[in-house]
Write a protein that holds these residues in place. Structure first.
Motif, PDB file in Angstrom:
ATOM      1  N   SER A 197       0.824  -1.216   0.000  1.00  0.00           N
ATOM      2  CA  SER A 197       0.000   0.000   0.000  1.00  0.00           C
ATOM      3  C   SER A 197       0.858   1.268   0.000  1.00  0.00           C
ATOM      4  N   LEU A 198       2.165   1.113  -0.143  1.00  0.00           N
ATOM      5  CA  LEU A 198       3.086   2.243  -0.109  1.00  0.00           C
ATOM      6  C   LEU A 198       3.478   2.630  -1.532  1.00  0.00           C
ATOM      7  N   SER A 199       3.282   3.903  -1.873  1.00  0.00           N
ATOM      8  CA  SER A 199       3.688   4.383  -3.197  1.00  0.00           C
ATOM      9  C   SER A 199       4.934   5.250  -3.049  1.00  0.00           C
ATOM     10  N   ILE A 200       5.976   4.885  -3.781  1.00  0.00           N
ATOM     11  CA  ILE A 200       7.261   5.580  -3.684  1.00  0.00           C
ATOM     12  C   ILE A 200       7.528   6.287  -5.009  1.00  0.00           C
ATOM     13  N   PRO A 201       7.584   7.616  -4.998  1.00  0.00           N
ATOM     14  CA  PRO A 201       7.926   8.343  -6.222  1.00  0.00           C
ATOM     15  C   PRO A 201       9.403   8.103  -6.560  1.00  0.00           C
ATOM     16  N   VAL A 202       9.660   7.569  -7.734  1.00  0.00           N
ATOM     17  CA  VAL A 202      11.002   7.125  -8.104  1.00  0.00           C
ATOM     18  C   VAL A 202      11.979   8.296  -8.190  1.00  0.00           C
ATOM     19  N   LEU A 203      11.593   9.398  -8.816  1.00  0.00           N
ATOM     20  CA  LEU A 203      12.495  10.544  -8.940  1.00  0.00           C
ATOM     21  C   LEU A 203      12.923  11.054  -7.569  1.00  0.00           C
ATOM     22  N   GLN A 204      11.971  11.222  -6.659  1.00  0.00           N
ATOM     23  CA  GLN A 204      12.304  11.716  -5.336  1.00  0.00           C
ATOM     24  C   GLN A 204      13.147  10.710  -4.555  1.00  0.00           C
ATOM     25  N   ALA A 205      12.880   9.413  -4.718  1.00  0.00           N
ATOM     26  CA  ALA A 205      13.679   8.399  -4.028  1.00  0.00           C
ATOM     27  C   ALA A 205      15.124   8.422  -4.513  1.00  0.00           C
TER      28      ALA A 205
END
Length: 159
Positions: free
Chosen positions: A45-53
């Motif tokens: 249920s966790l969405s991780i924005p790739v650019l920010q990561a």
């Protein structure tokens, strides 16, 4: 008392850094988890924005070599562990709050630069909290059975 020269040196570092963080925070709109532009990695249920990561990892890794000398003197293993901890913290922060790219990079640089100091500070705060909790629990139920640690009952005198 703090030496006036030390205050000037601290202000020379913290004033521009604080202003840049505030400018980044005010200048970028906060995005909700569902409105994050770009590629998003979905883990349960966790969405991780790739650019920010990626920016969070790069910011931490680029700032670690710039860390104060005392952080480098703790040894390679601890330096690498602190770097890993700060990278994990930065990515988790990005996943939970979905900040904009600029704020992500600025905060990650701050985490990388002052990682060991932040871990020491968090450790002292947790240690103090545990000591207070133990003191409260010990004070609430003394050995003689009086509630709340009231010592006036032991002597029979009211104070």
């Amino acid at each position: 008392m703090i030496d006036p020269v030390a205050v000037k040196q601290m202000a020379a570092f913290y004033a521009p850094w604080t202003m840049s963080v505030l400018a980044a925070a005010v200048g970028e709109p906060r995005l909700s988890a569902h409105a994050t532009p770009g590629m998003v990695l979905q883990v349960d249920s966790l969405s991780i924005p790739v650019l920010q990561a990626v920016l969070a990892l790069v910011g931490v890794l680029m700032a670690r070599p710039l860390a104060p000398r005392r952080e480098k003197d703790v040894g390679l293993l601890r330096f690498v562990l602190v770097t890993a901890i700060m990278a994990i913290v930065a990515v988790i922060w990005v996943a939970q709050s979905h900040p904009g790219p600029l704020l992500t990079f600025v905060v990650s640089i701050g985490l990388g630069f002052s990682g060991y100091s932040l871990i020491e500070f968090a450790g002292r705060e947790i240690e103090g909290m545990i000591k207070r909790l133990i003191g409260l629990s010990a004070g609430s139920a003394p050995a003689d059975g009086t509630p709340g640690g009231d010592t006036s009952k032991k002597t029979g005198k009211d104070t």
